[in-house]
Scaffold this active site. Structure first.
Site, short mmCIF file in Angstrom:
data_model
loop_
_atom_site.label_atom_id
_atom_site.label_comp_id
_atom_site.label_asym_id
_atom_site.label_seq_id
_atom_site.Cartn_x
_atom_site.Cartn_y
_atom_site.Cartn_z
N ILE A 126 30.30 45.28 47.87
CA ILE A 126 31.37 44.48 48.47
C ILE A 126 31.94 43.73 47.27
O ILE A 126 31.32 42.80 46.76
CB ILE A 126 30.85 43.53 49.56
N PRO A 127 33.11 44.15 46.77
CA PRO A 127 33.56 43.77 45.43
C PRO A 127 34.15 42.37 45.26
O PRO A 127 35.34 42.20 44.99
CB PRO A 127 34.60 44.85 45.12
N CYS A 128 33.30 41.36 45.33
CA CYS A 128 33.77 39.99 45.15
C CYS A 128 34.20 39.73 43.70
O CYS A 128 34.92 38.77 43.44
CB CYS A 128 32.71 38.99 45.61
N HIS A 129 33.79 40.59 42.78
CA HIS A 129 34.21 40.43 41.38
C HIS A 129 35.70 40.72 41.21
O HIS A 129 36.28 40.40 40.18
CB HIS A 129 33.38 41.34 40.46
N ARG A 130 36.33 41.29 42.22
CA ARG A 130 37.76 41.62 42.16
C ARG A 130 38.65 40.48 42.64
O ARG A 130 39.84 40.67 42.87
CB ARG A 130 38.04 42.88 42.98
#
Length: 181
Positions: free
Chosen positions: A136-140
């Site tokens: 779940i790409p929270c780094h984006r």
């Protein structure tokens, strides 16, 4: 019962967690990450022989090899409030190598909740507590001014992940002070 295993990645040790009987991913944390394991309601039992762990490790192998595995290949069961679940669904729609701002997430949440507006901080709090990092790409998620801040794995890890995905880093910067530095 919740189970965990360790995956040795190019960015360091990653802990993966699942709910036992359902075989769903419930967590993925980079070593040293803030909020590591905090959503799991009980102690995790180390166990490497769960089929979901093999599936998740193969997904991560492909991700770190520069491929673009899709989130829907994995059964996810992040634990969190309804608000957080909604924010995490928005994160899942951010394309590989692209970004969205905290304000952009707040705008999407305001529409979902039929509100005139929503605080970027509220959205940011939900992003920060994402229990299934990378997948779940929270780094984006970035600041509206282009600042690379707010990643519970640390800003340098955020930079590494965005670079791995080939994101255009030319408009981003690391703030001198702020959260998750």
């Amino acid at each position: 019962m919740y189970y965990s295993t360790v995956y040795l990645s190019p960015i360091g040790k990653i802990t993966i967690a699942c709910d036992g009987p359902g075989q769903n991913l419930a967590g993925l944390w980079i070593e040293g990450q803030k909020y590591h394991g905090d959503t799991i309601p009980e102690a995790m039992v180390g166990r490497d022989d769960m089929p979901i762990f093999d599936t998740a490790k193969k997904w991560l192998d492909r991700y770190f090899a520069g491929e673009k595995p899709v989130i829907s290949e994995l059964p996810l069961a992040p634990i969190g409030s309804g608000f957080r679940q909604e924010v995490w669904q928005i994160l899942c729609k951010i394309p590989y190598g692209k970004v969205i701002t905290y304000g952009g997430i707040a705008e999407k949440m305001a529409v979902k909740l039929k509100k005139e507006n929503m605080s970027s901080r509220a959205a940011g709090g939900a992003v920060a507590h994402n229990p299934i990092s990378i997948i779940i790409p929270c780094h984006r998620v970035v600041g509206s001014d282009g600042s690379l801040t707010g990643y519970s794995g640390g800003v340098q890890m955020k930079v590494k992940l965005l670079e791995l995905e080939g994101a255009d880093m030319s408009r981003f910067f690391v703030p001198a002070k702020g959260t998750a530095l």
